[in-house]
Design a protein around this motif. Structure first.
Motif, PDB file in Angstrom:
ATOM      1  N   ALA A 187       0.806  -1.193   0.099  1.00 32.47           N
ATOM      2  CA  ALA A 187      -0.099  -0.133  -0.006  1.00 32.47           C
ATOM      3  C   ALA A 187       0.849   1.274   0.127  1.00 32.47           C
ATOM      4  CB  ALA A 187      -0.784   0.013   1.219  1.00 32.47           C
ATOM      5  N   CYS A 188       1.953   1.234   0.812  1.00 27.13           N
ATOM      6  CA  CYS A 188       2.509   2.402   1.190  1.00 27.13           C
ATOM      7  C   CYS A 188       4.066   2.086   1.863  1.00 27.13           C
ATOM      8  CB  CYS A 188       2.201   3.640   1.646  1.00 27.13           C
ATOM      9  SG  CYS A 188       1.365   3.163   3.450  1.00 27.13           S
ATOM     10  N   GLY A 189       4.863   3.031   1.887  1.00 22.14           N
ATOM     11  CA  GLY A 189       6.114   2.627   2.692  1.00 22.14           C
ATOM     12  C   GLY A 189       6.766   3.770   2.976  1.00 22.14           C
ATOM     13  N   VAL A 190       7.992   3.611   3.649  1.00 28.11           N
ATOM     14  CA  VAL A 190       8.788   4.632   4.078  1.00 28.11           C
ATOM     15  C   VAL A 190      10.383   4.319   3.303  1.00 28.11           C
ATOM     16  CG1 VAL A 190      10.019   6.028   5.674  1.00 28.11           C
ATOM     17  CG2 VAL A 190       7.681   5.073   6.275  1.00 28.11           C
ATOM     18  N   VAL A 191      10.810   5.241   2.722  1.00 33.56           N
ATOM     19  CA  VAL A 191      12.197   5.023   2.078  1.00 33.56           C
ATOM     20  C   VAL A 191      12.711   6.208   2.599  1.00 33.56           C
ATOM     21  CG1 VAL A 191      13.494   4.843  -0.113  1.00 33.56           C
ATOM     22  CG2 VAL A 191      11.437   3.655   0.258  1.00 33.56           C
TER      23      VAL A 191
END
Length: 107
Positions: free
Chosen positions: A39-43
């Motif tokens: 769905a989403c993430g953090v990079v």
């Protein structure tokens, strides 16, 4: 792996009521999955959102977004949202990713 832990915590809280929520280390950061679909993430300091191919151009037209080009080749349907937009619109962006992933068949 270096990513914004505080941002990951906020996303985790926003998605907590979703069934099938899991987390996976992906793209050098942390991805939030719904029933096996990202769905989403953090990079790093940025939010990565899976908006899907139909919403891709619209998302790129918004301020503080750019194509997800982790490999040097843009992945259609995924955008980075810069830090400047996260504070005001985090819930909206996370909802977009959750809506897209939630409409996919479980993996």
């Amino acid at each position: 792996m270096s990513y914004n832990q505080e941002l990951a915590k906020k996303i985790r809280e926003l998605l907590a009521d979703n069934e099938g929520l899991s987390e996976k280390q992906l793209f050098g950061g942390l991805a939030f999955m719904l029933n096996g679909n990202m769905a989403c993430g953090v990079v790093g300091e940025e939010l990565l959102v899976r908006v899907g191919p139909d919403n891709y151009q619209q998302a790129l037209g918004e301020r503080f977004t750019r194509p997800m080009d982790f490999t040097g080749r843009p992945l259609k349907g995924m955008v980075y949202v810069e830090e400047d937009a996260i504070a005001a619109d985090l819930g909206e962006w996370v909802s977009r990713g959750a809506e897209f992933a939630g409409n996919l068949p479980p993996k």
